[in-house]
Design a protein around this motif. Structure first.
Motif, PDB file in Angstrom:
ATOM      1  N   PHE A 311       0.834  -1.208   0.000  1.00 36.64           N
ATOM      2  CA  PHE A 311       0.000   0.000   0.000  1.00 36.64           C
ATOM      3  C   PHE A 311       0.872   1.264   0.000  1.00 36.64           C
ATOM      4  O   PHE A 311       0.649   2.191  -0.791  1.00 36.64           O
ATOM      5  N   GLY A 312       1.871   1.296   0.879  1.00 37.79           N
ATOM      6  CA  GLY A 312       2.756   2.465   0.952  1.00 37.79           C
ATOM      7  C   GLY A 312       3.490   2.702  -0.359  1.00 37.79           C
ATOM      8  O   GLY A 312       3.674   3.849  -0.783  1.00 37.79           O
ATOM      9  N   ARG A 313       3.909   1.610  -0.999  1.00 36.93           N
ATOM     10  CA  ARG A 313       4.616   1.743  -2.277  1.00 36.93           C
ATOM     11  C   ARG A 313       3.718   2.391  -3.330  1.00 36.93           C
ATOM     12  O   ARG A 313       4.151   3.257  -4.083  1.00 36.93           O
ATOM     13  N   ARG A 314       2.445   1.990  -3.361  1.00 40.41           N
ATOM     14  CA  ARG A 314       1.530   2.536  -4.356  1.00 40.41           C
ATOM     15  C   ARG A 314       1.263   4.021  -4.107  1.00 40.41           C
ATOM     16  O   ARG A 314       1.125   4.807  -5.052  1.00 40.41           O
ATOM     17  N   VAL A 315       1.180   4.394  -2.828  1.00 40.04           N
ATOM     18  CA  VAL A 315       0.992   5.807  -2.497  1.00 40.04           C
ATOM     19  C   VAL A 315       2.169   6.631  -3.012  1.00 40.04           C
ATOM     20  O   VAL A 315       1.995   7.654  -3.692  1.00 40.04           O
ATOM     21  N   ARG A 358      -6.981   6.043  -8.044  1.00 39.98           N
ATOM     22  CA  ARG A 358      -6.888   4.919  -8.959  1.00 39.98           C
ATOM     23  C   ARG A 358      -5.997   3.794  -8.408  1.00 39.98           C
ATOM     24  O   ARG A 358      -6.305   2.609  -8.552  1.00 39.98           O
ATOM     25  N   MET A 359      -4.917   4.167  -7.736  1.00 35.89           N
ATOM     26  CA  MET A 359      -3.924   3.172  -7.332  1.00 35.89           C
ATOM     27  C   MET A 359      -4.158   2.619  -5.928  1.00 35.89           C
ATOM     28  O   MET A 359      -3.654   1.547  -5.594  1.00 35.89           O
ATOM     29  N   THR A 360      -4.890   3.354  -5.061  1.00 32.99           N
ATOM     30  CA  THR A 360      -5.043   2.889  -3.677  1.00 32.99           C
ATOM     31  C   THR A 360      -6.495   2.683  -3.257  1.00 32.99           C
ATOM     32  O   THR A 360      -6.753   2.069  -2.218  1.00 32.99           O
ATOM     33  N   GLU A 361      -7.461   3.219  -4.031  1.00 29.98           N
ATOM     34  CA  GLU A 361      -8.884   3.105  -3.702  1.00 29.98           C
ATOM     35  C   GLU A 361      -9.144   3.445  -2.228  1.00 29.98           C
ATOM     36  O   GLU A 361      -9.652   2.629  -1.450  1.00 29.98           O
ATOM     37  N   PRO A 362      -8.814   4.654  -1.806  1.00 26.62           N
ATOM     38  CA  PRO A 362      -8.922   5.022  -0.381  1.00 26.62           C
ATOM     39  C   PRO A 362     -10.362   5.273   0.048  1.00 26.62           C
ATOM     40  O   PRO A 362     -11.252   5.515  -0.774  1.00 26.62           O
ATOM     41  N   ASP A 363     -10.563   5.240   1.368  1.00 26.13           N
ATOM     42  CA  ASP A 363     -11.862   5.643   1.913  1.00 26.13           C
ATOM     43  C   ASP A 363     -12.019   7.158   1.814  1.00 26.13           C
ATOM     44  O   ASP A 363     -13.115   7.666   1.552  1.00 26.13           O
ATOM     45  N   SER A 364     -10.920   7.858   2.046  1.00 22.42           N
ATOM     46  CA  SER A 364     -10.950   9.324   1.929  1.00 22.42           C
ATOM     47  C   SER A 364      -9.521   9.855   1.792  1.00 22.42           C
ATOM     48  O   SER A 364      -8.556   9.178   2.159  1.00 22.42           O
ATOM     49  N   ILE A 365      -9.426  11.077   1.272  1.00 20.89           N
ATOM     50  CA  ILE A 365      -8.144  11.785   1.182  1.00 20.89           C
ATOM     51  C   ILE A 365      -8.363  13.200   1.692  1.00 20.89           C
ATOM     52  O   ILE A 365      -9.287  13.890   1.249  1.00 20.89           O
ATOM     53  N   GLU A 366      -7.529  13.621   2.637  1.00 20.42           N
ATOM     54  CA  GLU A 366      -7.615  14.978   3.181  1.00 20.42           C
ATOM     55  C   GLU A 366      -6.307  15.719   2.919  1.00 20.42           C
ATOM     56  O   GLU A 366      -5.227  15.153   3.071  1.00 20.42           O
ATOM     57  N   ILE A 367      -6.425  16.991   2.536  1.00 24.29           N
ATOM     58  CA  ILE A 367      -5.250  17.829   2.287  1.00 24.29           C
ATOM     59  C   ILE A 367      -5.202  18.949   3.317  1.00 24.29           C
ATOM     60  O   ILE A 367      -6.198  19.636   3.552  1.00 24.29           O
TER      61      ILE A 367
END
Length: 438
Positions: A311-315, A358-367
């Motif tokens: 997972f970390g590698r894909r991020v 596309r690469m991690t299909e996350p539940d959410s992303i916060e900036i």
């Protein structure tokens, strides 16, 4: 005892500064090899010679007349030559520079001539041999230092002379043209010369009496660091402490040669010693505190992230494919944050977001934007319990909210993220708690 001594631009800005340099060198017969920078500012609104040369290059590229700009630059050197009473002229050198810039202008050549010319003047003043780094320092096809060839050629050349002046900042590229280090690269030249000569000490003379525990623009009259290790220096330099070019430690580190940061205007001061390791106990729990503004944090949340292999590698791949490097990557069980330079990220923000989805299909992303990073560094932290608690308490008492924490396993440093507008208050609070109250 044998020494290499490097003098910065402020140390060689005019004839009076040259005289100080001459007195420093003559006061210690072990100071054998001298690495000068180009003349710096003589007063606050003055222009550095390197910047004047870059302007000359720009005039050439735009098809303008070089004459007036080169006259201004030559006048700077003539003032130094006349002030020292030297019987020399740089007429031929300036004629060559004019011809080369008009015929085939390129930036590295133009910006390197300040060191070249200052080296000529200093060698004449001291009565030392002049060694052109174009003939002794080499870069490979990738633009990196060719350590093997440089050490071999430079070592042989230095063995042939007792005293020498070797200008800083430049060498010869793989294509046979002049190639420069990044700005401030004379520090690196001094280190290269020290390693090739196998000296005992590399003295780096500038306009401050060594490294300070904190930025004097933020903390009034901060303490000087007496001894700092290479590892501590790397951490502080990376986070903005700029007394020494951060790449300057590598050539001497491999040879076990210490660096001594000294003040040309206060030669009686001991300065700061930069060493591989030391048994000396630091004066304070922390060695220094430094930081930078202008970061942002991208936090990816996904349930059971810790059980997903790769997972970390894909991020990180998502950032890599967008040509963005990361600074820190703190994580939790279901969250992973990537800290990057905000100005770089904003240019490719939605591109990165799309790749992450596309690469991690996350539940959410916060900036989270407007983030400043502060590094609290010190070899003494490892042996002192409660350092982190003191740090957090100091920031809390200053009403500074911590937005990120990252600590390496070496226990050499703690990185905290705060809002950009809390940056200065945080630095002052940390200094007050760990240094001023001791």
């Amino acid at each position: 005892m044998r020494k290499v001594v490097k003098f910065g631009g402020s140390s060689l800005a005019d004839s009076k500064q040259f005289e100080k340099v001459g007195n420093i060198i003559s006061a210690d017969e072990s100071r054998l090899y001298v690495v000068p920078s180009a003349p710096g500012k003589r007063f606050s609104k003055d222009t550095k010679v390197t910047d004047m040369l870059i302007k000359a290059y720009e005039i050439t590229v735009e098809g303008g007349d070089l004459g007036e700009q080169l006259k201004k630059i030559k006048a700077r050197y003539d003032e130094i030559i006349d002030g020292l009473g030297l019987e020399m002229t740089l007429d031929d050198e300036f004629a060559t520079i004019k011809e080369n810039l008009e015929k085939n202008p390129y930036l590295d050549y133009a910006s390197s001539r300040g060191e070249y010319l200052n080296g000529k003047v200093l060698a004449n003043y001291l009565g030392f041999e002049f060694i052109d780094p174009y003939e002794t320092i080499f870069f490979n096809e990738e633009g990196q230092l060719n350590d093997y060839k440089t050490n071999k050629v430079l070592k042989k050349r230095l063995e042939e002379v007792e005293h020498a002046v070797i200008p800083g900042f430049y060498g010869q590229g793989k294509d046979g043209r002049v190639k420069t280090f990044s700005r401030g690269g004379s520090d690196v030249t001094g280190s290269i010369v020290a390693a090739a000569a196998g000296v005992d000490v590399y003295e780096n003379w500038t306009d401050v009496s060594g490294f300070l525990v904190a930025d004097p623009r933020i903390v009034e009259d901060p303490e000087t660091i007496s001894t700092i290790t290479y590892r501590e220096l790397r951490e502080l330099s990376y986070m903005g402490a700029s007394v020494l070019h951060e790449e300057a430690i590598f050539p001497v580190r491999s040879k076990g040669i210490p660096i001594n940061i000294r003040n040309t205007n206060r030669p009686q001061d001991e300065g700061t010693w930069i060493v591989e390791s030391t048994a000396k106990k630091p004066a304070y729990t922390i060695t220094g505190v430094a930081g930078k503004k202008g970061f942002c944090s991208i936090t990816i949340t996904q349930a059971l992230m810790n059980s997903q292999i790769g997972f970390g590698r894909r991020v990180l791949q998502a950032f890599e494919e967008s040509d963005i490097s990361f600074e820190h990557m703190p994580s939790g069980i279901d969250t992973l944050s990537v800290v990057v330079h905000e100005d770089e990220f904003l240019l490719k923000e939605q591109e990165v977001m799309a790749r992450l989805h596309r690469m991690t299909e996350p539940d959410s992303i916060e900036i989270e934007s407007d983030l400043a990073l502060i590094a609290v560094v010190g070899r003494g932290m490892k042996s002192q319990s409660g350092t982190a608690a003191r740090l957090f308490a100091a920031l809390a008492n200053a009403n500074v909210n911590i937005r990120m924490i990252d600590q390496g396993s070496s226990e050499l440093n703690i990185i905290v993220g705060v809002a950009n507008n809390d940056f200065e208050a945080a630095i002052r609070a940390i200094y007050e708690n760990f240094v001023a109250r001791v």
